[in-house]
Structure formats: structure tokens, C-alpha cells
Write a protein that holds these residues in place. Structure first.
Motif, PDB file in Angstrom:
ATOM      1  N   LEU A  30      46.330  49.574  38.379  1.00 42.67           N
ATOM      2  CA  LEU A  30      47.273  48.476  38.237  1.00 42.67           C
ATOM      3  C   LEU A  30      46.826  47.497  37.147  1.00 42.67           C
ATOM      4  CD1 LEU A  30      47.930  47.649  41.993  1.00 42.67           C
ATOM      5  CD2 LEU A  30      49.472  48.804  40.418  1.00 42.67           C
ATOM      6  N   LYS A  31      47.799  46.984  36.408  1.00 43.90           N
ATOM      7  CA  LYS A  31      47.526  46.030  35.335  1.00 43.90           C
ATOM      8  C   LYS A  31      46.789  44.805  35.863  1.00 43.90           C
ATOM      9  CE  LYS A  31      48.435  44.093  31.208  1.00 43.90           C
ATOM     10  NZ  LYS A  31      47.654  44.466  30.053  1.00 43.90           N
ATOM     11  N   ARG A  32      47.174  44.298  37.025  1.00 45.90           N
ATOM     12  CA  ARG A  32      46.502  43.124  37.583  1.00 45.90           C
ATOM     13  C   ARG A  32      45.027  43.409  37.853  1.00 45.90           C
ATOM     14  NH1 ARG A  32      49.901  43.961  43.087  1.00 45.90           N
ATOM     15  NH2 ARG A  32      51.112  45.113  41.600  1.00 45.90           N
ATOM     16  N   VAL A  33      44.731  44.641  38.293  1.00 44.92           N
ATOM     17  CA  VAL A  33      43.341  45.017  38.556  1.00 44.92           C
ATOM     18  C   VAL A  33      42.571  45.134  37.239  1.00 44.92           C
ATOM     19  CG1 VAL A  33      41.853  46.857  39.457  1.00 44.92           C
ATOM     20  CG2 VAL A  33      43.866  46.124  40.761  1.00 44.92           C
ATOM     21  N   ARG A  34      43.152  45.770  36.255  1.00 44.09           N
ATOM     22  CA  ARG A  34      42.499  45.876  34.942  1.00 44.09           C
ATOM     23  C   ARG A  34      42.239  44.490  34.358  1.00 44.09           C
ATOM     24  NH1 ARG A  34      46.786  49.557  33.886  1.00 44.09           N
ATOM     25  NH2 ARG A  34      47.451  48.264  32.128  1.00 44.09           N
ATOM     26  N   ASN A  35      43.232  43.601  34.482  1.00 42.90           N
ATOM     27  CA  ASN A  35      43.059  42.249  33.956  1.00 42.90           C
ATOM     28  C   ASN A  35      41.933  41.515  34.672  1.00 42.90           C
ATOM     29  OD1 ASN A  35      45.128  42.600  32.121  1.00 42.90           O
ATOM     30  ND2 ASN A  35      46.590  41.308  33.199  1.00 42.90           N
ATOM     31  N   ILE A  36      41.875  41.612  35.986  1.00 37.74           N
ATOM     32  CA  ILE A  36      40.830  40.921  36.755  1.00 37.74           C
ATOM     33  C   ILE A  36      39.459  41.474  36.395  1.00 37.74           C
ATOM     34  CG2 ILE A  36      39.882  40.640  39.090  1.00 37.74           C
ATOM     35  CD1 ILE A  36      42.869  40.324  39.998  1.00 37.74           C
ATOM     36  N   GLU A  37      39.362  42.768  36.178  1.00 40.03           N
ATOM     37  CA  GLU A  37      38.078  43.348  35.787  1.00 40.03           C
ATOM     38  C   GLU A  37      37.631  42.825  34.420  1.00 40.03           C
ATOM     39  OE1 GLU A  37      38.443  47.506  38.318  1.00 40.03           O
ATOM     40  OE2 GLU A  37      38.938  47.528  36.181  1.00 40.03           O
ATOM     41  N   ALA A  38      38.580  42.513  33.547  1.00 39.12           N
ATOM     42  CA  ALA A  38      38.263  41.993  32.214  1.00 39.12           C
ATOM     43  C   ALA A  38      38.097  40.471  32.211  1.00 39.12           C
ATOM     44  CB  ALA A  38      39.358  42.396  31.221  1.00 39.12           C
ATOM     45  N   ASN A  39      38.848  39.785  33.076  1.00 37.85           N
ATOM     46  CA  ASN A  39      38.860  38.318  33.098  1.00 37.85           C
ATOM     47  C   ASN A  39      39.220  37.884  34.508  1.00 37.85           C
ATOM     48  OD1 ASN A  39      39.334  35.574  32.821  1.00 37.85           O
ATOM     49  ND2 ASN A  39      41.118  35.808  31.511  1.00 37.85           N
ATOM     50  N   GLY A  40      38.265  37.422  35.250  1.00 37.67           N
ATOM     51  CA  GLY A  40      38.487  37.085  36.655  1.00 37.67           C
ATOM     52  C   GLY A  40      39.208  35.787  36.919  1.00 37.67           C
ATOM     53  N   ARG A  41      39.630  35.078  35.881  1.00 36.98           N
ATOM     54  CA  ARG A  41      40.357  33.819  36.099  1.00 36.98           C
ATOM     55  C   ARG A  41      41.825  34.126  36.398  1.00 36.98           C
ATOM     56  NH1 ARG A  41      38.770  30.585  30.869  1.00 36.98           N
ATOM     57  NH2 ARG A  41      39.603  32.541  30.104  1.00 36.98           N
ATOM     58  N   VAL A  42      42.323  33.625  37.531  1.00 32.35           N
ATOM     59  CA  VAL A  42      43.693  33.896  37.970  1.00 32.35           C
ATOM     60  C   VAL A  42      44.344  32.632  38.497  1.00 32.35           C
ATOM     61  CG1 VAL A  42      43.103  36.285  38.610  1.00 32.35           C
ATOM     62  CG2 VAL A  42      43.059  34.486  40.347  1.00 32.35           C
ATOM     63  N   SER A  43      45.661  32.692  38.646  1.00 31.91           N
ATOM     64  CA  SER A  43      46.425  31.656  39.343  1.00 31.91           C
ATOM     65  C   SER A  43      47.353  32.343  40.325  1.00 31.91           C
ATOM     66  CB  SER A  43      47.264  30.828  38.368  1.00 31.91           C
ATOM     67  OG  SER A  43      46.447  30.016  37.568  1.00 31.91           O
ATOM     68  N   LEU A  44      47.509  31.742  41.477  1.00 29.82           N
ATOM     69  CA  LEU A  44      48.471  32.203  42.476  1.00 29.82           C
ATOM     70  C   LEU A  44      49.426  31.052  42.740  1.00 29.82           C
ATOM     71  CD1 LEU A  44      49.371  34.401  44.549  1.00 29.82           C
ATOM     72  CD2 LEU A  44      48.007  33.131  46.226  1.00 29.82           C
ATOM     73  N   LEU A  45      50.719  31.299  42.552  1.00 26.40           N
ATOM     74  CA  LEU A  45      51.754  30.309  42.820  1.00 26.40           C
ATOM     75  C   LEU A  45      52.530  30.750  44.049  1.00 26.40           C
ATOM     76  CD1 LEU A  45      53.400  27.794  41.794  1.00 26.40           C
ATOM     77  CD2 LEU A  45      54.937  29.460  40.760  1.00 26.40           C
ATOM     78  N   VAL A  46      52.647  29.850  45.008  1.00 25.54           N
ATOM     79  CA  VAL A  46      53.429  30.093  46.218  1.00 25.54           C
ATOM     80  C   VAL A  46      54.465  28.980  46.262  1.00 25.54           C
ATOM     81  CG1 VAL A  46      53.380  30.334  48.719  1.00 25.54           C
ATOM     82  CG2 VAL A  46      51.415  31.085  47.364  1.00 25.54           C
ATOM     83  N   ASP A  47      55.738  29.359  46.324  1.00 29.72           N
ATOM     84  CA  ASP A  47      56.770  28.337  46.251  1.00 29.72           C
ATOM     85  C   ASP A  47      57.831  28.541  47.311  1.00 29.72           C
ATOM     86  OD1 ASP A  47      57.668  30.664  44.782  1.00 29.72           O
ATOM     87  OD2 ASP A  47      59.315  29.439  44.045  1.00 29.72           O
ATOM     88  N   GLN A  48      58.523  27.458  47.600  1.00 33.82           N
ATOM     89  CA  GLN A  48      59.648  27.483  48.537  1.00 33.82           C
ATOM     90  C   GLN A  48      60.879  27.016  47.785  1.00 33.82           C
ATOM     91  OE1 GLN A  48      59.164  25.550  52.381  1.00 33.82           O
ATOM     92  NE2 GLN A  48      61.200  24.682  52.178  1.00 33.82           N
ATOM     93  N   TYR A  49      61.860  27.897  47.707  1.00 29.92           N
ATOM     94  CA  TYR A  49      63.118  27.522  47.076  1.00 29.92           C
ATOM     95  C   TYR A  49      64.147  27.285  48.175  1.00 29.92           C
ATOM     96  CZ  TYR A  49      67.368  27.392  44.412  1.00 29.92           C
ATOM     97  OH  TYR A  49      68.560  26.980  43.871  1.00 29.92           O
ATOM     98  N   ASP A  50      65.018  26.348  47.930  1.00 31.25           N
ATOM     99  CA  ASP A  50      66.105  26.062  48.862  1.00 31.25           C
ATOM    100  C   ASP A  50      67.290  25.548  48.059  1.00 31.25           C
ATOM    101  OD1 ASP A  50      67.728  24.432  50.906  1.00 31.25           O
ATOM    102  OD2 ASP A  50      66.146  25.301  52.163  1.00 31.25           O
ATOM    103  N   GLU A  51      68.495  25.903  48.486  1.00 30.43           N
ATOM    104  CA  GLU A  51      69.693  25.396  47.824  1.00 30.43           C
ATOM    105  C   GLU A  51      69.738  23.866  47.855  1.00 30.43           C
ATOM    106  OE1 GLU A  51      71.959  27.155  46.113  1.00 30.43           O
ATOM    107  OE2 GLU A  51      70.881  29.008  46.539  1.00 30.43           O
TER     108      GLU A  51
END
Length: 131
Positions: A51-72
Motif C-alpha cells: 500500500l502507498k500509505r505503508v511505503r510512505n510511512i516507511e520512507a517518512n514516518g510523519r503523518v496526520s490523521l483528520l477525523v471530522d463530523q459533517y452535518d447539514e
């Protein structure tokens, strides 16, 4: 706790990784165990390559995780972003159990033996209301 209590139960987050100057963002499931955020590399069919995300983490371990709540009703909008250090590790038994509790789908879908572990370095949150 890396995530505020109101975000821990949300079902989907968006993981951003990069091995260079092009970000890669993908929707992920996640859980928090022991003040660490975990993302499975589960047994759903993949395209064959790592997976691209795994390859990226192996090359550069800096990540961001965004968790959001959308509502009308935009007064209910809110999000949290966690920036941290990620690595790919064997799936701990307590983390596998937490995934099976949060996501009943993992009773029928293979969970996999590896996962992404994110140790939060900082977080930022926003809400349309102050409540």
C-alpha cells in the motif's frame, strides 16, 4: 489521550502521508488504545503491491490523521487533526480486540497481522460551536 473523547467513536478518519512533495490521503478506520492511534492493514483485497500509505510511512514516518463530523446543520461541524510519528508494526492482541468491538464488520473480514501505529506529537481541533 490523542483524540478527544467525542472523536474516538467516529467511524472514519483521513490519513495523510508523504514520501516526498506529493501528499497521499486515504480514508481509514482507526481506534485508540493506550493513547496511541491504530489503523489496520486488514485482509480486504488489495491491488497486490504494498500500500502507498505503508511505503510512505516507511520512507517518512510523519503523518496526520483528520477525523471530522459533517452535518447539514453547520453549527454541528467539528474536526480534530492529530499530527504524529507513524510506523508499521505487528497487530497487538488488545488492539485487534478493540477493532472487533468498534467495527463489527471485522467479525467477518480478516483483520490482518499488521497495523499502523501513530504516536501523537500534537493535535488541533475546531468546532462551529464552543459547546
Amino acid at each position: 489521550m490523542a483524540l478527544p473523547t467525542w472523536a474516538v467513536s467516529w467511524p472514519v478518519g483521513h490519513l495523510a502521508t508523504s514520501a516526498g512533495d506529493v501528499p497521499h490521503v486515504v480514508a481509514v478506520v482507526f481506534c485508540e488504545v493506550g493513547e496511541v492511534i491504530w489503523i489496520p492493514i486488514d485482509g480486504k483485497p488489495k491491488g497486490g503491491a504494498k500500500l502507498k500509505r505503508v511505503r510512505n510511512i516507511e520512507a517518512n514516518g510523519r503523518v496526520s490523521l483528520l477525523v471530522d463530523q459533517y452535518d447539514e446543520n453547520w453549527s454541528r461541524l467539528r474536526w480534530v487533526r492529530v499530527d504524529g510519528a507513524a510506523d508499521v508494526v505487528a497487530m497487538p492482541a488488545d488492539v485487534a480486540a478493540a477493532f472487533r468491538v468498534k467495527y463489527p464488520q471485522y467479525r467477518d473480514t480478516p483483520l490482518g497481522d499488521t497495523c499502523i501505529r501513530i504516536t501523537a506529537r500534537r493535535s488541533r481541533k475546531w468546532s462551529a460551536t464552543t459547546a
